[in-house]
Write a protein that holds these residues in place. Structure first.
Motif, PDB file in Angstrom:
ATOM      1  N   GLU A 173       3.573 -14.332  72.675  1.00  0.00           N
ATOM      2  CA  GLU A 173       2.447 -14.874  71.895  1.00  0.00           C
ATOM      3  C   GLU A 173       2.924 -15.802  70.778  1.00  0.00           C
ATOM      4  OE1 GLU A 173       2.889 -11.516  72.406  1.00  0.00           O
ATOM      5  OE2 GLU A 173       1.614 -11.584  74.197  1.00  0.00           O
ATOM      6  N   ASN A 174       4.215 -16.149  70.778  1.00  0.00           N
ATOM      7  CA  ASN A 174       4.791 -17.035  69.758  1.00  0.00           C
ATOM      8  C   ASN A 174       4.704 -16.445  68.355  1.00  0.00           C
ATOM      9  OD1 ASN A 174       5.889 -19.131  71.244  1.00  0.00           O
ATOM     10  ND2 ASN A 174       3.954 -20.261  71.335  1.00  0.00           N
ATOM     11  N   THR A 175       4.816 -15.140  68.266  1.00  0.00           N
ATOM     12  CA  THR A 175       4.934 -14.470  66.972  1.00  0.00           C
ATOM     13  C   THR A 175       6.348 -13.916  66.852  1.00  0.00           C
ATOM     14  OG1 THR A 175       4.176 -12.353  67.882  1.00  0.00           O
ATOM     15  CG2 THR A 175       2.507 -13.834  66.959  1.00  0.00           C
ATOM     16  N   LEU A 176       6.768 -13.630  65.619  1.00  0.00           N
ATOM     17  CA  LEU A 176       8.105 -13.082  65.413  1.00  0.00           C
ATOM     18  C   LEU A 176       8.185 -11.662  65.964  1.00  0.00           C
ATOM     19  CD1 LEU A 176       9.146 -14.212  61.811  1.00  0.00           C
ATOM     20  CD2 LEU A 176      10.198 -14.888  63.979  1.00  0.00           C
ATOM     21  N   ALA A 177       9.196 -11.397  66.764  1.00  0.00           N
ATOM     22  CA  ALA A 177       9.405 -10.045  67.282  1.00  0.00           C
ATOM     23  C   ALA A 177       9.826  -9.125  66.137  1.00  0.00           C
ATOM     24  CB  ALA A 177      10.477 -10.059  68.366  1.00  0.00           C
ATOM     25  N   LYS A 178       9.366  -7.905  66.179  1.00  0.00           N
ATOM     26  CA  LYS A 178       9.725  -6.921  65.172  1.00  0.00           C
ATOM     27  C   LYS A 178      11.102  -6.335  65.497  1.00  0.00           C
ATOM     28  CE  LYS A 178       4.862  -5.690  64.519  1.00  0.00           C
ATOM     29  NZ  LYS A 178       3.848  -4.611  64.639  1.00  0.00           N
ATOM     30  N   PRO A 179      11.775  -5.730  64.528  1.00  0.00           N
ATOM     31  CA  PRO A 179      13.055  -5.064  64.812  1.00  0.00           C
ATOM     32  C   PRO A 179      12.888  -4.066  65.952  1.00  0.00           C
ATOM     33  CG  PRO A 179      12.720  -5.211  62.454  1.00  0.00           C
ATOM     34  CD  PRO A 179      11.439  -5.686  63.091  1.00  0.00           C
ATOM     35  N   GLY A 180      13.799  -4.135  66.906  1.00  0.00           N
ATOM     36  CA  GLY A 180      13.742  -3.264  68.062  1.00  0.00           C
ATOM     37  C   GLY A 180      12.894  -3.799  69.202  1.00  0.00           C
ATOM     38  N   GLN A 181      12.197  -4.927  68.978  1.00  0.00           N
ATOM     39  CA  GLN A 181      11.328  -5.512  70.000  1.00  0.00           C
ATOM     40  C   GLN A 181      12.013  -6.745  70.598  1.00  0.00           C
ATOM     41  OE1 GLN A 181       7.647  -7.103  68.459  1.00  0.00           O
ATOM     42  NE2 GLN A 181       6.752  -7.443  70.483  1.00  0.00           N
ATOM     43  N   PRO A 182      12.098  -6.836  71.931  1.00  0.00           N
ATOM     44  CA  PRO A 182      12.734  -8.015  72.546  1.00  0.00           C
ATOM     45  C   PRO A 182      11.934  -9.280  72.284  1.00  0.00           C
ATOM     46  CG  PRO A 182      12.558  -6.188  74.107  1.00  0.00           C
ATOM     47  CD  PRO A 182      11.703  -5.833  72.926  1.00  0.00           C
ATOM     48  N   GLY A 183      12.649 -10.388  72.203  1.00  0.00           N
ATOM     49  CA  GLY A 183      11.999 -11.684  72.054  1.00  0.00           C
ATOM     50  C   GLY A 183      12.931 -12.778  72.543  1.00  0.00           C
ATOM     51  N   GLU A 184      12.384 -13.975  72.744  1.00  0.00           N
ATOM     52  CA  GLU A 184      13.213 -15.105  73.173  1.00  0.00           C
ATOM     53  C   GLU A 184      13.976 -15.666  71.981  1.00  0.00           C
ATOM     54  OE1 GLU A 184      13.004 -19.439  75.457  1.00  0.00           O
ATOM     55  OE2 GLU A 184      11.135 -18.371  74.949  1.00  0.00           O
ATOM     56  N   ILE A 185      15.263 -15.893  72.166  1.00  0.00           N
ATOM     57  CA  ILE A 185      16.083 -16.468  71.107  1.00  0.00           C
ATOM     58  C   ILE A 185      15.764 -17.960  70.998  1.00  0.00           C
ATOM     59  CG2 ILE A 185      18.436 -16.960  70.336  1.00  0.00           C
ATOM     60  CD1 ILE A 185      19.363 -14.468  71.837  1.00  0.00           C
ATOM     61  N   CYS A 186      15.264 -18.361  69.839  1.00  0.00           N
ATOM     62  CA  CYS A 186      14.956 -19.767  69.575  1.00  0.00           C
ATOM     63  C   CYS A 186      15.768 -20.218  68.363  1.00  0.00           C
ATOM     64  CB  CYS A 186      13.468 -19.959  69.307  1.00  0.00           C
ATOM     65  SG  CYS A 186      12.425 -19.451  70.698  1.00  0.00           S
ATOM     66  N   ILE A 187      16.273 -21.440  68.400  1.00  0.00           N
ATOM     67  CA  ILE A 187      17.215 -21.918  67.384  1.00  0.00           C
ATOM     68  C   ILE A 187      16.653 -23.150  66.695  1.00  0.00           C
ATOM     69  CG2 ILE A 187      19.561 -22.772  66.994  1.00  0.00           C
ATOM     70  CD1 ILE A 187      20.389 -21.303  69.560  1.00  0.00           C
ATOM     71  N   ARG A 188      16.805 -23.195  65.378  1.00  0.00           N
ATOM     72  CA  ARG A 188      16.471 -24.390  64.626  1.00  0.00           C
ATOM     73  C   ARG A 188      17.606 -24.656  63.639  1.00  0.00           C
ATOM     74  NH1 ARG A 188      13.925 -23.435  59.461  1.00  0.00           N
ATOM     75  NH2 ARG A 188      12.767 -25.390  59.669  1.00  0.00           N
ATOM     76  N   GLY A 189      17.745 -25.921  63.231  1.00  0.00           N
ATOM     77  CA  GLY A 189      18.788 -26.246  62.267  1.00  0.00           C
ATOM     78  C   GLY A 189      19.541 -27.507  62.644  1.00  0.00           C
ATOM     79  N   SER A 190      20.614 -27.772  61.912  1.00  0.00           N
ATOM     80  CA  SER A 190      21.353 -29.033  62.046  1.00  0.00           C
ATOM     81  C   SER A 190      22.137 -29.137  63.343  1.00  0.00           C
ATOM     82  CB  SER A 190      22.314 -29.197  60.862  1.00  0.00           C
ATOM     83  OG  SER A 190      23.233 -28.120  60.824  1.00  0.00           O
ATOM     84  N   GLY A 191      22.304 -28.037  64.069  1.00  0.00           N
ATOM     85  CA  GLY A 191      23.049 -28.090  65.323  1.00  0.00           C
ATOM     86  C   GLY A 191      22.227 -28.528  66.514  1.00  0.00           C
ATOM     87  N   LEU A 192      20.896 -28.611  66.355  1.00  0.00           N
ATOM     88  CA  LEU A 192      20.072 -28.962  67.508  1.00  0.00           C
ATOM     89  C   LEU A 192      20.394 -30.360  67.997  1.00  0.00           C
ATOM     90  CD1 LEU A 192      16.432 -27.625  67.172  1.00  0.00           C
ATOM     91  CD2 LEU A 192      18.486 -26.541  68.069  1.00  0.00           C
ATOM     92  N   SER A 193      20.694 -30.463  69.269  1.00  0.00           N
ATOM     93  CA  SER A 193      21.095 -31.748  69.834  1.00  0.00           C
ATOM     94  C   SER A 193      19.910 -32.700  69.908  1.00  0.00           C
ATOM     95  CB  SER A 193      21.680 -31.542  71.234  1.00  0.00           C
ATOM     96  OG  SER A 193      20.649 -31.282  72.177  1.00  0.00           O
ATOM     97  N   LEU A 194      20.200 -33.923  70.335  1.00  0.00           N
ATOM     98  CA  LEU A 194      19.159 -34.947  70.442  1.00  0.00           C
ATOM     99  C   LEU A 194      18.256 -34.730  71.653  1.00  0.00           C
ATOM    100  CD1 LEU A 194      21.365 -38.069  69.577  1.00  0.00           C
ATOM    101  CD2 LEU A 194      19.894 -36.738  68.038  1.00  0.00           C
ATOM    102  N   GLY A 195      18.642 -33.803  72.535  1.00  0.00           N
ATOM    103  CA  GLY A 195      17.852 -33.532  73.733  1.00  0.00           C
ATOM    104  C   GLY A 195      18.611 -33.885  74.989  1.00  0.00           C
ATOM    105  N   TYR A 196      17.882 -34.034  76.087  1.00  0.00           N
ATOM    106  CA  TYR A 196      18.487 -34.335  77.383  1.00  0.00           C
ATOM    107  C   TYR A 196      18.438 -35.833  77.638  1.00  0.00           C
ATOM    108  CZ  TYR A 196      17.924 -29.325  77.952  1.00  0.00           C
ATOM    109  OH  TYR A 196      17.982 -27.972  77.752  1.00  0.00           O
ATOM    110  N   TRP A 197      19.580 -36.367  78.006  1.00  0.00           N
ATOM    111  CA  TRP A 197      19.671 -37.800  78.234  1.00  0.00           C
ATOM    112  C   TRP A 197      18.743 -38.216  79.372  1.00  0.00           C
ATOM    113  CZ3 TRP A 197      21.617 -41.843  75.748  1.00  0.00           C
ATOM    114  CH2 TRP A 197      21.692 -43.054  76.440  1.00  0.00           C
ATOM    115  N   ASN A 198      17.960 -39.257  79.102  1.00  0.00           N
ATOM    116  CA  ASN A 198      17.156 -39.886  80.141  1.00  0.00           C
ATOM    117  C   ASN A 198      16.128 -38.929  80.742  1.00  0.00           C
ATOM    118  OD1 ASN A 198      16.500 -42.182  81.658  1.00  0.00           O
ATOM    119  ND2 ASN A 198      17.741 -41.520  83.399  1.00  0.00           N
ATOM    120  N   ASP A 199      15.690 -37.906  79.980  1.00  0.00           N
ATOM    121  CA  ASP A 199      14.721 -36.952  80.519  1.00  0.00           C
ATOM    122  C   ASP A 199      13.814 -36.456  79.380  1.00  0.00           C
ATOM    123  OD1 ASP A 199      13.284 -34.953  81.841  1.00  0.00           O
ATOM    124  OD2 ASP A 199      14.990 -34.433  83.121  1.00  0.00           O
ATOM    125  N   GLU A 200      12.841 -37.264  79.022  1.00  0.00           N
ATOM    126  CA  GLU A 200      11.938 -36.912  77.923  1.00  0.00           C
ATOM    127  C   GLU A 200      11.097 -35.683  78.252  1.00  0.00           C
ATOM    128  OE1 GLU A 200       9.564 -40.114  76.571  1.00  0.00           O
ATOM    129  OE2 GLU A 200      11.260 -41.479  76.232  1.00  0.00           O
TER     130      GLU A 200
END
Length: 534
Positions: free
Chosen positions: A357-384
């Motif tokens: 549901e795109n909410t923060l998982a609580k401690p002990g609850q599984p969730g998808e690992i999503c990353i934000r910050g200065s390490g995020l690449s520019l994306g996939y070449w030639n594939d918008e």
């Protein structure tokens, strides 16, 4: 501003300690002065061949210090380096070339016949730059070909024009559609990552760094740029040394290696062969492992044999440049079943665990690992389209420019606040109405005595279309399948226990050292047909 990454790695070392060894492989040693001169030679040749700012340059060379020279020279020419596996079939190389449409290809003389064979399928390549050639093989007729050795005298080094926001490299990873996808990483991405790594792992000029990662794999970013940025020495292990455990340990001992960031499968291999002895590799101080999960039993072996060394579990996808989370393992795990956390986010990085549901998982609850910050690449070449699908607006923010990368990995925050990896979303198996996390089954298999490596897949049963859960194991010696299944039955619910066990001499690995599940399915197909599997 001009690229701080290139200046700090190429210029600073040649000015502060020009005669110190920068790169060492099994054939040669290059000082910082020689590295700069050779990289400038490559840059000059590329510029002469018409390579311009942000043009792509494919590097198709065997593993050696000369690959590092080629990629630094490409950056010096303001271009983007695109490394490909020297052992990759020509069809794979053609797909990469067709996607990134490089202005040039840097190769060795032995590759020229293959490039000649490719012919007009290399459309768009304006030049070939041959390193280490003797001009004994005819040059391809369709593409202008230069030999690096032809450039003995160089003009003044060209000024830097690339900036931190420019792309530095494109790494091609396997795509779900069967076509490789190119992750585009900027100078700023790498600079942020490497500056953090130098401080966190205390890398200094006296360090000697072991490089074992393939250059088309993102773990090589650490090997190359952390060692050069620190003014340390990078020792590049040869293909042969990577195949033989004792040869790799001899390399570490002979050169006094102090730090190594290795893919988990290689640490697992060294552990399972019994070559780890307390008196060996005394200088190795810091061991970073990642790329995939290192089974706890093998980490226990490493830490028990070498109690004074520091071990770090690191995690990070190619799309986030390097390491996104890390954890120093201080205590030897109590049992083989104890999971090893991936810890906490590194500097300039935030990890969000999001539910369906795109909410923060609580401690002990599984969730998808999503990353934000200065390490995020520019994306996939030639594939918008693919970029938009993976790099999405942060659902927890109103700022549409606030991007996150959805990794497809599952994680959970433990009670102690540390992040634990739970496996891939796309490796979740739906079987007989149950949702089964393959990672959980594999973890139970790896905890069994004698199991060195394990995988579980949902496969069609022999002689029919009814699926069944199949476990694949790499075992030390001979194993009784029935006893293995009985042991799993004591650790897992019945619906999670594989129907059958298939033993292999070695589980197939990809060219990046990770488990190759598609190759495993092919092995099982051969097993069904009555062919040899091991």
């Amino acid at each position: 501003m001009a690229s701080y990454l290139l200046q700090s790695c190429l210029d600073a070392g040649s000015l502060t300690h020009p005669d110190k060894a920068a790169l060492v492989d099994d054939r040669e040693t290059l000082s910082y002065r020689a590295l700069r001169e050779e990289a400038e030679r490559v840059a000059h040749a590329l510029r002469l061949g018409g390579v311009k700012r942000q043009d792509r340059v494919v590097i198709w060379m065997r593993r050696s210090a000369r690959v590092v020279v080629a990629l630094l020279g490409t950056l010096k020419a303001d271009a983007i380096y695109v490394p490909v596996d020297a052992k990759a079939p020509l069809e794979r190389v053609q797909k990469v070339i067709g996607d990134c449409r490089p202005a040039a290809v840097i190769c060795e003389e032995g590759s020229l016949p293959l490039l000649e064979e490719a012919g007009d399928r290399l459309a768009g390549v304006r030049m070939l730059l041959v390193c280490g050639g003797k001009k004994e093989i005819p040059r391809p007729r369709l593409i202008p070909t230069l030999y690096l050795e032809e450039f003995s005298e160089l003009p003044a080094p060209p000024p830097y024009r690339n900036i931190d926001a420019d792309a530095a490299y494109i790494l091609y990873t396997s795509g779900s559609t069967g076509s490789p996808k190119g992750v585009t990483v900027s100078h700023l991405n790498v600079t942020s990552y490497i500056d953090w790594a130098l401080e966190s792992f205390r890398i200094v000029p006296d360090d000697k760094v072991l490089g074992t990662a393939p250059f088309h794999f993102d773990m090589s970013t650490f090997d190359i740029f952390a060692s050069l940025r620190a003014g340390a020495t990078l020792f590049i292990a040869s293909e042969r040394q990577l195949l033989f455990p004792n040869s790799l340990l001899d390399l570490i001992e002979r050169n006094g290696i102090t730090i190594w960031k290795g893919v988990s499968s290689l640490l697992m291999y060294l552990s399972s062969t019994g070559c780890l002895k307390p008196q060996r590799i005394p200088t190795l101080d810091r061991v970073l492992f990642g790329g995939e999960v290192l089974p706890t039993r093998h980490l226990i072996n490493w830490m028990s044999v070498f109690p004074s060394k520091r071990f770090y579990n690191v995690y990070g996808p190619t799309e986030a440049t390097g390491i996104s989370a890390y954890h120093q393992v201080v205590k030897v795990p109590a049992t083989a079943e104890e999971p090893v956390p991936i810890g906490s986010a590194c500097a300039n990085t935030e990890i969000l665990l999001l539910t369906e549901e795109n909410t923060l998982a609580k401690p002990g609850q599984p969730g998808e690992i999503c990353i934000r910050g200065s390490g995020l690449s520019l994306g996939y070449w030639n594939d918008e389209e693919k970029t938009r699908g993976a790099f999405v607006p942060n659902p927890l923010s109103n700022n549409l420019q606030d991007r996150i990368y959805r990794t497809g990995d599952l994680g959970m925050v433990r009670e102690d606040g540390l992040l634990e990896y739970l496996g891939r979303k796309d490796f979740q198996i739906k079987f007989m109405g149950y949702r089964i996390e393959s990672f959980e089954v594999e973890k139970a298999m790896l905890a069994l005595e004698g199991v060195q490596q394990a995988a579980v897949l949902l496969c069609n049963a022999p002689g029919g279309d009814i699926p069944e859960l199949v476990g694949f194991v790499e075992f030390a010696g001979e194993a009784d399948d029935r006893l293995l299944l009985e042991a799993l039955g004591r650790a897992l619910p019945a619906y999670m226990v594989p129907k059958r066990i298939v033993q292999l001499d070695r589980l197939p690995l990809s060219d990046r050292g990770k488990l190759d599940r598609s190759a495993l399915r092919e092995r099982y197909r051969q097993f069904q047909a009555g062919g040899m599997v091991a």
